[in-house]
Motif scaffolding. Structure first.
Motif, PDB file in Angstrom:
ATOM      1  N   SER A 215       0.825  -1.211   0.000  1.00 10.98           N
ATOM      2  CA  SER A 215       0.000   0.000   0.000  1.00 10.98           C
ATOM      3  C   SER A 215       0.859   1.260   0.000  1.00 10.98           C
ATOM      4  CB  SER A 215      -0.922   0.001   1.220  1.00 10.98           C
ATOM      5  OG  SER A 215      -0.172  -0.064   2.426  1.00 10.98           O
ATOM      6  N   LYS A 216       2.142   1.121   0.312  1.00  5.60           N
ATOM      7  CA  LYS A 216       3.031   2.288   0.347  1.00  5.60           C
ATOM      8  C   LYS A 216       3.467   2.723  -1.044  1.00  5.60           C
ATOM      9  CE  LYS A 216       4.918   1.232   4.934  1.00  5.60           C
ATOM     10  NZ  LYS A 216       6.148   0.910   5.715  1.00  5.60           N
ATOM     11  N   ASP A 217       3.888   1.752  -1.877  1.00  2.08           N
ATOM     12  CA  ASP A 217       4.438   2.132  -3.177  1.00  2.08           C
ATOM     13  C   ASP A 217       3.965   1.224  -4.312  1.00  2.08           C
ATOM     14  OD1 ASP A 217       5.776  -0.190  -2.589  1.00  2.08           O
ATOM     15  OD2 ASP A 217       7.760   0.726  -2.463  1.00  2.08           O
ATOM     16  N   ASP A 218       2.985   0.360  -4.049  1.00  2.00           N
ATOM     17  CA  ASP A 218       2.414  -0.551  -5.052  1.00  2.00           C
ATOM     18  C   ASP A 218       3.435  -1.573  -5.563  1.00  2.00           C
ATOM     19  OD1 ASP A 218      -0.148  -1.107  -6.344  1.00  2.00           O
ATOM     20  OD2 ASP A 218       0.899  -0.730  -8.234  1.00  2.00           O
ATOM     21  N   SER A 219       4.500  -1.819  -4.814  1.00  2.00           N
ATOM     22  CA  SER A 219       5.486  -2.817  -5.221  1.00  2.00           C
ATOM     23  C   SER A 219       4.934  -4.224  -4.976  1.00  2.00           C
ATOM     24  CB  SER A 219       6.788  -2.627  -4.446  1.00  2.00           C
ATOM     25  OG  SER A 219       6.571  -2.726  -3.044  1.00  2.00           O
ATOM     26  N   TYR A 220       5.439  -5.176  -5.738  1.00  2.00           N
ATOM     27  CA  TYR A 220       5.000  -6.573  -5.662  1.00  2.00           C
ATOM     28  C   TYR A 220       5.539  -7.221  -4.390  1.00  2.00           C
ATOM     29  CZ  TYR A 220       4.339 -11.434  -7.285  1.00  2.00           C
ATOM     30  OH  TYR A 220       3.967 -12.746  -7.431  1.00  2.00           O
ATOM     31  N   ILE A 221       4.650  -7.683  -3.520  1.00  2.00           N
ATOM     32  CA  ILE A 221       5.071  -8.270  -2.238  1.00  2.00           C
ATOM     33  C   ILE A 221       4.480  -9.663  -2.024  1.00  2.00           C
ATOM     34  CG2 ILE A 221       5.421  -6.026  -1.124  1.00  2.00           C
ATOM     35  CD1 ILE A 221       2.686  -6.445   0.261  1.00  2.00           C
ATOM     36  N   ALA A 222       3.957 -10.279  -3.083  1.00  2.00           N
ATOM     37  CA  ALA A 222       3.321 -11.587  -2.918  1.00  2.00           C
ATOM     38  C   ALA A 222       4.265 -12.610  -2.322  1.00  2.00           C
ATOM     39  CB  ALA A 222       2.792 -12.084  -4.264  1.00  2.00           C
ATOM     40  N   ASP A 223       5.542 -12.501  -2.664  1.00  2.00           N
ATOM     41  CA  ASP A 223       6.515 -13.488  -2.186  1.00  2.00           C
ATOM     42  C   ASP A 223       6.995 -13.208  -0.767  1.00  2.00           C
ATOM     43  OD1 ASP A 223       7.651 -11.160  -3.131  1.00  2.00           O
ATOM     44  OD2 ASP A 223       9.431 -12.123  -3.966  1.00  2.00           O
ATOM     45  N   THR A 224       6.716 -12.027  -0.240  1.00  2.00           N
ATOM     46  CA  THR A 224       7.181 -11.686   1.105  1.00  2.00           C
ATOM     47  C   THR A 224       6.045 -11.396   2.083  1.00  2.00           C
ATOM     48  OG1 THR A 224       7.387  -9.342   0.489  1.00  2.00           O
ATOM     49  CG2 THR A 224       9.341 -10.731   0.206  1.00  2.00           C
ATOM     50  N   ASN A 225       4.838 -11.256   1.602  1.00  2.00           N
ATOM     51  CA  ASN A 225       3.699 -10.972   2.471  1.00  2.00           C
ATOM     52  C   ASN A 225       3.239 -12.269   3.128  1.00  2.00           C
ATOM     53  OD1 ASN A 225       1.368 -10.163   3.741  1.00  2.00           O
ATOM     54  ND2 ASN A 225       0.345  -9.402   1.887  1.00  2.00           N
ATOM     55  N   PRO A 226       3.385 -12.401   4.451  1.00  2.32           N
ATOM     56  CA  PRO A 226       2.995 -13.656   5.112  1.00  2.32           C
ATOM     57  C   PRO A 226       1.509 -13.968   4.957  1.00  2.32           C
ATOM     58  CG  PRO A 226       3.451 -11.931   6.728  1.00  2.32           C
ATOM     59  CD  PRO A 226       3.927 -11.416   5.411  1.00  2.32           C
ATOM     60  N   ALA A 227       0.673 -12.964   4.776  1.00  2.00           N
ATOM     61  CA  ALA A 227      -0.758 -13.213   4.620  1.00  2.00           C
ATOM     62  C   ALA A 227      -1.035 -14.009   3.352  1.00  2.00           C
ATOM     63  CB  ALA A 227      -1.522 -11.888   4.594  1.00  2.00           C
ATOM     64  N   VAL A 228      -0.306 -13.703   2.280  1.00  2.00           N
ATOM     65  CA  VAL A 228      -0.481 -14.430   1.017  1.00  2.00           C
ATOM     66  C   VAL A 228       0.012 -15.865   1.173  1.00  2.00           C
ATOM     67  CG1 VAL A 228       0.122 -14.510  -1.430  1.00  2.00           C
ATOM     68  CG2 VAL A 228      -0.265 -12.301  -0.316  1.00  2.00           C
ATOM     69  N   ARG A 229       1.190 -16.028   1.721  1.00  2.00           N
ATOM     70  CA  ARG A 229       1.756 -17.374   1.880  1.00  2.00           C
ATOM     71  C   ARG A 229       0.894 -18.233   2.809  1.00  2.00           C
ATOM     72  NH1 ARG A 229       6.721 -19.926   1.197  1.00  2.00           N
ATOM     73  NH2 ARG A 229       7.011 -21.718   2.587  1.00  2.00           N
ATOM     74  N   ASN A 230       0.479 -17.681   3.935  1.00  2.00           N
ATOM     75  CA  ASN A 230      -0.321 -18.457   4.878  1.00  2.00           C
ATOM     76  C   ASN A 230      -1.640 -18.906   4.259  1.00  2.00           C
ATOM     77  OD1 ASN A 230       1.668 -18.064   6.798  1.00  2.00           O
ATOM     78  ND2 ASN A 230       0.596 -16.393   7.842  1.00  2.00           N
ATOM     79  N   ALA A 231      -2.287 -17.990   3.541  1.00  2.00           N
ATOM     80  CA  ALA A 231      -3.556 -18.331   2.902  1.00  2.00           C
ATOM     81  C   ALA A 231      -3.352 -19.401   1.835  1.00  2.00           C
ATOM     82  CB  ALA A 231      -4.189 -17.084   2.286  1.00  2.00           C
ATOM     83  N   PHE A 232      -2.289 -19.268   1.049  1.00  2.00           N
ATOM     84  CA  PHE A 232      -2.036 -20.227  -0.023  1.00  2.00           C
ATOM     85  C   PHE A 232      -1.738 -21.614   0.526  1.00  2.00           C
ATOM     86  CE2 PHE A 232       0.175 -22.411  -3.383  1.00  2.00           C
ATOM     87  CZ  PHE A 232      -0.428 -21.953  -4.543  1.00  2.00           C
ATOM     88  N   PHE A 233      -0.892 -21.695   1.546  1.00  2.00           N
ATOM     89  CA  PHE A 233      -0.507 -23.006   2.062  1.00  2.00           C
ATOM     90  C   PHE A 233      -1.645 -23.671   2.839  1.00  2.00           C
ATOM     91  CE2 PHE A 233       3.596 -21.906   0.594  1.00  2.00           C
ATOM     92  CZ  PHE A 233       4.314 -23.083   0.501  1.00  2.00           C
ATOM     93  N   LEU A 234      -2.467 -22.889   3.529  1.00  2.00           N
ATOM     94  CA  LEU A 234      -3.593 -23.516   4.223  1.00  2.00           C
ATOM     95  C   LEU A 234      -4.627 -24.021   3.220  1.00  2.00           C
ATOM     96  CD1 LEU A 234      -5.261 -22.625   7.500  1.00  2.00           C
ATOM     97  CD2 LEU A 234      -6.736 -22.889   5.502  1.00  2.00           C
ATOM     98  N   ALA A 235      -5.004 -23.164   2.266  1.00  2.00           N
ATOM     99  CA  ALA A 235      -5.987 -23.581   1.263  1.00  2.00           C
ATOM    100  C   ALA A 235      -5.427 -24.698   0.392  1.00  2.00           C
ATOM    101  CB  ALA A 235      -6.393 -22.383   0.401  1.00  2.00           C
ATOM    102  N   GLY A 236      -4.160 -24.556   0.009  1.00  2.00           N
ATOM    103  CA  GLY A 236      -3.538 -25.596  -0.799  1.00  2.00           C
ATOM    104  C   GLY A 236      -3.406 -26.910  -0.049  1.00  2.00           C
ATOM    105  N   GLY A 237      -3.170 -26.817   1.265  1.00  2.00           N
ATOM    106  CA  GLY A 237      -3.075 -28.034   2.071  1.00  2.00           C
ATOM    107  C   GLY A 237      -4.383 -28.792   2.123  1.00  2.00           C
ATOM    108  N   ILE A 238      -5.490 -28.070   2.250  1.00  2.00           N
ATOM    109  CA  ILE A 238      -6.809 -28.706   2.229  1.00  2.00           C
ATOM    110  C   ILE A 238      -7.035 -29.394   0.884  1.00  2.00           C
ATOM    111  CG2 ILE A 238      -9.295 -28.226   2.259  1.00  2.00           C
ATOM    112  CD1 ILE A 238      -8.758 -25.977   4.212  1.00  2.00           C
TER     113      ILE A 238
END
Length: 422
Positions: A215-238
Motif C-alpha cells: 500500500s506504500k508504493d504498489d510494489s510486488y510483495i506476494a513473495d514476502t507478504n505472510p498473509a499471502v503465503r499463509n492463505a495459499f498453504f492452508l488452502a492448498g493443504g486442504i
C-alpha cells in the motif's frame, strides 16, 4: 447477487490503453427526452428502480446494458481507448478502481457535482476505495462482507453440531477450519468440506490489509507478504488432502456440486446467497444455513457507479447514480435481491437487520452481514491485482488436479504473478 459478476477476471486493461487520449462522446437526447445508458456486469437489481426513476423524471429515458464480467470490462477498455461508445453510468468492480483512478482523464470527477459532500453516507473504507482525495471516481454500490454458508444436514451426518452458534465455535480461525475439514472428511469421505481451494484462499486473503502489492508504493510483495503465503498453504493443504470439490465458483461444475450436495461449506458474501439458491433449487431449501466466517471479516466484491467523460449528460448521469446509491434504494436492493449496502444508514436499518432467509434455515442474514460489515477495514488491491490474482488461482487449481504439490504451485504462482505485471 449477480449470476455472472464476481468470478475473477483476466486483466483487460493495460497501461498503454489507459493513457490513450479520449474524446468527448455520448448519445444524443431522444425525442425530447434525455437518454441515459447504464452499463453493469450482471444484474444489479436496478430494473424496478429504473422504472420508478423514469416515472419521477419524465424527461429521462434509461437504457440498461447488462453483460458478463469479462465482456463488460473488455468493452469498456475499447470504448475508453476509442473515446466513444461508453454508457453514461458505468459500474466498475473494486479490483479495477485503482487503475481507473490513475486514468482520471477518462472519467468525470464526481466531486465537481458535490459527491465529496456525501462521503459520510458510506463506510469510511468504502469511500476511500473510490477516491484519491480531491478526485472522486465513483459512488459506492454494494459490498461483500463475508459469512460462512454450510450444509446443516451434512454436518449432522458427519456427527458434528449443526446449529449456527456451535458451528461458529468449531471454526473460529482458519486453522480450526482446516482441522474441521479433516474431521468432516474422515466421517464423510465421499463429500468434500469446501467447494474449492480458491474460495478458501480468497476469503483468507481478503482479511488482510495488503495482498499482492504494498500500500506504500504498489510494489510486488506476494513473495514476502505472510498473509499471502499463509492463505495459499492452508488452502492448498486442504486441496492436497482431497478435501475440496475442485469446483470453481460460478462454473457449471460449481452449480452441479451445489445441487448434488457435493460439498459442505463455502465462504459467502451476501450476494452469493442468490446464486446458491439458483444452483441448489427448491429441493435444497432448508438444508443450508449461515454463520460467521473464521477470523476477521474480509470484503469480497463491491462496485462503484462512474461517469465517463464521454457522457453528453454528466449532470443528469450523476443525479441518477446518486439516487441509485442513496441509502433508501440500497436498503430496497438488499431486501429484494440480497445486495448488501455499503452504507451504514442502510445496512443498520431495522428492516435490514431483522431480515431472515427461509432458504438458509431462516438464518438472520441481515444481522450476520451487518455485523460483518461493521468490522471491515481497507484492503489494498494494487494497480495490477487483476493481472496477478488469477495466477495464484490457477496454481491452486493445479494442486486440486494433482499436477503440482503445494510448494511447487506456490513457487510457480510467485513467479508467474511477477511476470504478469510485465
Amino acid at each position: 447477487m449477480r449470476t455472472l459478476t464476481r468470478r475473477p477476471a483476466v486483466a483487460v486493461l493495460t497501461t498503454a490503453l489507459l493513457l490513450l487520449a479520449s474524446a468527448c462522446g455520448g448519445s444524443d437526447a431522444a425525442a425530447g427526452k434525455i437518454k441515459l445508458t447504464v452499463a453493469t456486469f450482471g444484474e444489479f437489481g436496478y430494473g424496478p428502480l429504473f422504472a420508478e426513476y423514469q416515472k419521477q423524471h419524465p424527461d429521462i429515458e434509461i437504457q440498461s446494458r447488462v453483460t458478463d464480467f469479462d465482456t463488460h470490462f473488455k468493452t469498456l477498455a475499447t470504448q475508453l481507448a476509442a473515446g466513444r461508445g461508453a454508457a453514461d453510468v458505468v459500474a466498475v468492480e473494486e479490483q479495477y478502481v485503482p487503475q481507473y483512478i490513475r486514468a482520471k482523464d477518462k472519467f468525470v470527477n464526481l466531486a465537481d457535482y458535490g459527491a465529496d459532500q456525501l462521503k459520510n453516507q458510506w463506510s469510511p473504507w468504502k469511500w476511500a476505495q473510490g477516491t484519491d482525495g480531491s478526485y472522486v471516481l465513483g459512488l459506492g454500490t454494494d459490498m461483500g462482507s463475508l459469512a460462512m454458508c454450510y450444509r446443516r444436514d451434512l454436518f449432522e451426518q458427519a456427527g458434528l453440531p449443526s446449529d449456527r452458534a456451535s458451528v461458529a465455535k468449531l471454526m473460529p480461525t482458519w486453522q480450526a477450519y482446516a482441522d474441521l475439514a479433516a474431521r468432516f472428511t474422515a466421517k464423510l469421505p465421499k463429500v468434500k468440506f469446501a467447494d474449492s481451494a480458491g474460495t478458501v484462499y480468497t476469503a483468507m486473503l481478503n482479511q488482510s490489509p495488503e495482498n499482492y502489492f504494498s500500500s506504500k508504493d504498489d510494489s510486488y510483495i506476494a513473495d514476502t507478504n505472510p498473509a499471502v503465503r499463509n492463505a495459499f498453504f492452508l488452502a492448498g493443504g486442504i486441496a492436497q488432502k482431497g478435501e475440496t470439490a475442485a469446483a470453481t465458483t460460478y462454473t457449471q461444475a460449481w452449480n452441479v456440486a451445489i445441487k448434488q450436495g457435493s460439498f459442505a461449506t463455502i465462504a459467502c458474501p451476501a450476494w452469493m446467497l442468490t446464486q446458491i439458491k439458483e444452483a441448489g433449487g427448491d429441493g435444497n431449501t432448508g438444508k443450508w444455513d449461515v454463520t460467521t466466517v473464521p477470523g476477521a471479516s474480509g470484503n469480497q466484491g463491491g462496485s462503484f457507479l462512474t461517469i465517463p467523460k464521454q457522457s453528453a449528460h454528466p449532470k443528469e448521469a450523476y443525479d441518477l447514480a446518486r439516487w441509485l446509491t442513496a441509502p433508501e434504494q440500497e436498503k430496497r436492493l438488499f431486501l429484494s435481491d440480497g445486495i448488501l449496502p455499503s452504507e451504514p444508514p442502510a445496512y443498520k436499518d431495522p428492516q435490514v437487520v431483522a431480515h431472515t432467509d427461509p432458504y438458509f434455515s431462516n438464518a438472520p442474514v441481515g444481522q450476520l452481514y451487518a455485523a460483518s460489515a461493521d468490522t471491515l477495514r481497507p484492503n489494498y488491491r494494487g494497480l495490477h491485482d487483476a493481472d496477478v490474482r488469477p495466477e495464484f488461482g490457477h496454481a491452486l487449481g493445479r494442486i486440486e488436479d494433482k499436477s503440482e504439490d503445494v510448494q511447487q504451485a506456490w513457487d510457480d504462482a510467485v513467479k508467474t504473478g511477477r511476470e504478469a505485471i510485465k
